[in-house]
Design a protein around this motif. Structure first.
Motif, PDB file in Angstrom:
ATOM      1  N   TRP A  24      40.300  41.237  46.064  1.00 44.41           N
ATOM      2  CA  TRP A  24      41.667  40.748  45.851  1.00 44.41           C
ATOM      3  C   TRP A  24      41.945  39.535  46.735  1.00 44.41           C
ATOM      4  O   TRP A  24      42.563  38.571  46.297  1.00 44.41           O
ATOM      5  N   GLY A  27      39.988  36.818  44.952  1.00 44.05           N
ATOM      6  CA  GLY A  27      40.066  36.687  43.508  1.00 44.05           C
ATOM      7  C   GLY A  27      41.446  36.553  42.903  1.00 44.05           C
ATOM      8  O   GLY A  27      41.567  36.537  41.677  1.00 44.05           O
ATOM      9  N   THR A  28      42.485  36.437  43.724  1.00 40.70           N
ATOM     10  CA  THR A  28      43.841  36.201  43.221  1.00 40.70           C
ATOM     11  C   THR A  28      44.505  35.133  44.083  1.00 40.70           C
ATOM     12  O   THR A  28      44.172  34.994  45.266  1.00 40.70           O
ATOM     13  N   PHE A  54      43.805  38.278  38.421  1.00 44.16           N
ATOM     14  CA  PHE A  54      42.469  37.953  38.900  1.00 44.16           C
ATOM     15  C   PHE A  54      41.938  36.711  38.191  1.00 44.16           C
ATOM     16  O   PHE A  54      42.160  36.521  36.998  1.00 44.16           O
TER      17      PHE A  54
END
Length: 169
Positions: A24, A27-28, A54
């Protein structure tokens, strides 16, 4: 990588956090701005992803840091939703590999395809290698102790060579 060269480098760190939390964080846009960036915009076919969405292969990004007026643009090359990401960065590639070791996750960052002329040896190999060392330590401090080490209180943008001299840029 069996020997040190100027066309790539690896940085590794064990972090006591879940694989899901670490993914997280990378990826965000919500995750990556919690410890690394001032702003991260990911788009797919011109449509901006929500902060909690994401990233996906093929996404374009715009990254902005604290204490730097510039920005980095690039493309997400791989993102498997669990333990691996790869993206373009500074004209090179960076991969993030996450490996669960029970008590901690081993994060391996690899920057590669670095041009080996003198300017890129200094700015990319030396500069990014130092930068990633700090940012991975910052991520560990954030996830394990709830603190950020990067400078957000003092404006360093008008200090010559601040990006090369301040350890917490």
């Amino acid at each position: 990588m069996n020997k040190l060269t100027f066309d790539c480098f690896n940085k590794k760190i064990f972090i006591k956090a879940s694989l899901e939390k670490l993914y997280w964080c990378w990826g965000t846009s919500e995750g990556i701005t919690s410890w690394f960036l001032r702003e991260a915009i990911y788009t797919s076919d011109g449509k901006q992803r929500l902060p909690e969405d994401f990233i996906q292969p093929g996404d374009d990004y715009v990254w902005k840091w604290h204490n730097w007026d510039g920005q980095e643009t690039g493309k997400v090359l791989q993102a498997n939703g669990r333990d691996f990401l790869e993206f373009t960065f500074t004209g090179c590639k960076v991969s993030i590999n996450l490996e669960d070791h029970g008590k901690a996750v081993l994060l391996t960052l690899r920057q590669f395809e670095i041009p080996t002329d003198e300017e890129n040896k200094l700015n990319i190999h030396h500069g990014c290698s130092n930068g990633w060392t700090f940012w991975l330590a910052n991520l560990k401090a954030y996830l394990e102790h709830g603190i950020l080490l990067n400078e957000t209180e003092f404006d360093l943008r008008d200090i010559p060579l601040s990006g090369f001299e301040f350890v917490n840029m």
